[in-house]
Write a protein that holds these residues in place. Structure first.
Motif, PDB file in Angstrom:
ATOM      1  N   UNK A 209       0.835  -1.196   0.000  1.00 31.21           N
ATOM      2  CA  UNK A 209       0.000   0.000   0.000  1.00 31.21           C
ATOM      3  C   UNK A 209       0.881   1.263   0.000  1.00 31.21           C
ATOM      4  N   UNK A 210       0.783   2.113   1.020  1.00 35.71           N
ATOM      5  CA  UNK A 210       1.463   3.405   0.965  1.00 35.71           C
ATOM      6  C   UNK A 210       2.984   3.302   0.986  1.00 35.71           C
ATOM      7  N   UNK A 211       3.532   2.349   1.708  1.00 36.89           N
ATOM      8  CA  UNK A 211       4.989   2.232   1.775  1.00 36.89           C
ATOM      9  C   UNK A 211       5.559   1.971   0.393  1.00 36.89           C
ATOM     10  N   UNK A 212       4.934   1.056  -0.361  1.00 33.28           N
ATOM     11  CA  UNK A 212       5.341   0.818  -1.740  1.00 33.28           C
ATOM     12  C   UNK A 212       4.888   1.955  -2.638  1.00 33.28           C
ATOM     13  N   UNK A 213       3.599   2.234  -2.602  1.00 31.67           N
ATOM     14  CA  UNK A 213       3.069   3.446  -3.205  1.00 31.67           C
ATOM     15  C   UNK A 213       2.970   3.510  -4.710  1.00 31.67           C
ATOM     16  N   UNK A 214       3.516   2.536  -5.425  1.00 32.21           N
ATOM     17  CA  UNK A 214       3.524   2.601  -6.887  1.00 32.21           C
ATOM     18  C   UNK A 214       2.797   1.426  -7.537  1.00 32.21           C
ATOM     19  N   UNK A 215       2.132   0.605  -6.731  1.00 34.18           N
ATOM     20  CA  UNK A 215       1.387  -0.553  -7.230  1.00 34.18           C
ATOM     21  C   UNK A 215       2.250  -1.487  -8.069  1.00 34.18           C
ATOM     22  N   UNK A 216       3.493  -1.665  -7.645  1.00 30.53           N
ATOM     23  CA  UNK A 216       4.388  -2.556  -8.386  1.00 30.53           C
ATOM     24  C   UNK A 216       5.140  -3.530  -7.484  1.00 30.53           C
ATOM     25  N   UNK A 217       4.720  -3.641  -6.231  1.00 26.98           N
ATOM     26  CA  UNK A 217       5.379  -4.580  -5.326  1.00 26.98           C
ATOM     27  C   UNK A 217       4.364  -5.088  -4.300  1.00 26.98           C
ATOM     28  N   UNK A 218       4.484  -6.355  -3.941  1.00 30.69           N
ATOM     29  CA  UNK A 218       3.681  -6.950  -2.870  1.00 30.69           C
ATOM     30  C   UNK A 218       4.632  -7.327  -1.747  1.00 30.69           C
ATOM     31  N   UNK A 219       4.372  -6.835  -0.539  1.00 32.51           N
ATOM     32  CA  UNK A 219       5.271  -7.092   0.595  1.00 32.51           C
ATOM     33  C   UNK A 219       4.563  -6.736   1.890  1.00 32.51           C
ATOM     34  N   UNK A 220       5.124  -7.200   3.001  1.00 32.79           N
ATOM     35  CA  UNK A 220       4.600  -6.870   4.317  1.00 32.79           C
ATOM     36  C   UNK A 220       5.741  -6.742   5.301  1.00 32.79           C
ATOM     37  N   UNK A 221       5.465  -6.132   6.447  1.00 36.13           N
ATOM     38  CA  UNK A 221       6.507  -5.974   7.464  1.00 36.13           C
ATOM     39  C   UNK A 221       5.908  -6.075   8.857  1.00 36.13           C
ATOM     40  N   UNK A 222       6.668  -6.656   9.767  1.00 35.24           N
ATOM     41  CA  UNK A 222       6.363  -6.642  11.194  1.00 35.24           C
ATOM     42  C   UNK A 222       7.438  -5.827  11.895  1.00 35.24           C
ATOM     43  N   UNK A 223       7.012  -4.963  12.819  1.00 37.03           N
ATOM     44  CA  UNK A 223       7.948  -4.139  13.588  1.00 37.03           C
ATOM     45  C   UNK A 223       7.623  -4.298  15.064  1.00 37.03           C
ATOM     46  N   UNK A 224       8.654  -4.403  15.892  1.00 43.52           N
ATOM     47  CA  UNK A 224       8.433  -4.546  17.327  1.00 43.52           C
ATOM     48  C   UNK A 224       9.730  -4.567  18.085  1.00 43.52           C
ATOM     49  N   UNK A 225       9.730  -5.224  19.217  1.00 42.39           N
ATOM     50  CA  UNK A 225      10.943  -5.325  20.026  1.00 42.39           C
ATOM     51  C   UNK A 225      11.924  -6.290  19.375  1.00 42.39           C
ATOM     52  N   UNK A 226      13.185  -6.157  19.730  1.00 39.05           N
ATOM     53  CA  UNK A 226      14.202  -7.075  19.214  1.00 39.05           C
ATOM     54  C   UNK A 226      13.872  -8.511  19.618  1.00 39.05           C
TER      55      UNK A 226
END
Length: 395
Positions: A209-226
């Motif tokens: 979605x917004x992180x990619x922003x150009x409709x040319x990549x599919x990806x996801x991310x998890x963020x948290x503690x080490x």
């Protein structure tokens, strides 16, 4: 420079801390499957430190790691792990938090595939219980708690109806009971909402979605503690083989450079479109946190520092022929799933929900055939408003 002495989001995303090889202004893509070593002791040490060593790209890769570091810093987390899709990140995060026989509390208007993973996969295969709440009142979460509750899963704003949850209140309740919390923060983007600062354990983004922003990549991310991210990397990420490709990571790095300026434009355009729709006689209601009629505006202002381009509205008709005429009459809003790219899109939730849910379940979501979801892109806002206005004349 912020008060903390750390660079602002704009500066963080525009620069790399380490100088790139040969002075390249854009980091190279490490498009390789493995990394070699000078001798026995070197590879032996790498295996001892495998969470941060480059051995095989199913584990760590320099291009992927660079993007993970930027996303972790942007979300105010200690560490991040990229996945090849948002659902890869969602399923890994949930599996990290629960075991067989555990209980999850989540919201009714949950992203469809995430709901299917919990209810249609974890529940029958691993006896994971689930309780659904509207999420608007903290008492709902408290009343839903069980002795085996191990995860509260949020999505704020939620799918289809864009309802909010009080993120800080839910996180405080969960911590008092030793329960993990996870949130899908894709709608707000890492710029406009900081759930980790409010006490959430795991923050997820569909980078498509917004992180990619150009409709040319599919990806996801998890963020948290080490601690949490390292455990997910060693188990769910590596064991399931949900590898993030270097090229897709490089595309995300490219997109992060312009994320702040893109989000400002998405917000400006969306506010104008929302104001137009809210006053249009053929629109029954609008679902957007900045709308004058939105019943959670105060909470939105409390926990979000900006607004994005995804919103819903309901047409004053349930005549399917008229609804189709409206959708087909649009020129700049293309009909398609997903959202968050540079282009404007429209989608009718009923198209997929009616295929997946019974009529009673569909009615329980609080939406109708006339409900539309639009992703306001980066085009000229007057062109977008004019496009909607002409299509609404067809109803």
């Amino acid at each position: 420079m912020s008060d903390s002495g750390k660079p602002s989001a704009e500066t963080l995303l525009a620069h790399d801390e380490a100088r790139n090889p040969n002075g390249a202004v854009v980091p190279p893509i490490y498009q390789n499957s493995l990394f070699t070593f000078e001798g026995w002791d070197d590879i032996d040490k790498a295996f001892d430190e495998r969470l941060d060593s480059f051995i095989y790209s199913r584990g760590k890769n320099p291009t992927v790691k660079l993007v993970e570091e930027k996303l972790a810093a942007l979300c105010h987390g200690e560490k991040a792990q990229l996945f090849p899709s948002g659902m890869g990140a969602i399923s890994a995060g949930i599996m990290h938090c629960v075991n067989s026989g555990d209980h999850i509390i989540t919201i009714k208007n949950l992203y469809g595939p995430a709901n299917n993973f919990i209810a249609a996969y974890l529940k029958p295969k691993f006896n994971v219980e689930v309780t659904y709440v509207s999420g608007k009142d903290i008492a709902e979460f408290e009343n839903a708690l069980q002795e085996n509750t191990r995860l509260i899963y949020l999505e704020s704003p939620s799918s289809a109806v864009f309802s909010l949850q009080d993120i800080e209140a839910v996180a405080t309740l969960a911590k008092s009971r030793g329960i993990k919390t996870m949130i899908d923060n894709t709608w707000a983007s890492p710029l406009f909402q900081k759930p980790l600062d409010m006490g959430i354990d795991l923050e997820m983004h569909s980078c498509s979605k917004y992180i990619g922003g150009h409709s040319d990549v599919v990806a996801g991310v998890l963020v948290g503690s080490k601690e949490d991210i390292d455990a997910i990397t060693l188990r769910e990420y590596e064991w399931i083989g949900a590898k993030m490709a270097p090229f897709e990571a490089w595309l995300l790095l490219r997109s992060l450079r312009t994320l702040p300026v893109r989000m400002k434009q998405h917000q400006e355009n969306a506010l104008a479109v929302a104001e137009f729709l809210e006053s249009h006689p053929k629109v029954q209601l609008i679902r957007y946190p900045a709308a004058k009629s939105f019943d959670q505006r105060e909470l939105a202002a409390k926990q979000m520092i900006g607004l994005t381009g995804l919103m819903g509205f309901q047409l004053k008709t349930e005549d399917l022929d008229k609804i189709k005429s409206f959708v087909n009459g649009l020129k700049y809003f293309h009909l398609g799933v997903s959202w968050g790219g540079h282009e404007s899109l429209i989608y009718a939730p009923a198209i997929s929900y009616l295929k997946e849910l019974s009529p009673d379940q569909f009615a329980g979501l609080g939406i109708s055939l006339g409900d539309m979801r639009i992703s306001v892109g980066l085009e000229n806002k007057e062109d977008l408003i004019g496009d909607l206005d002409k299509a609404l004349e067809l109803i």
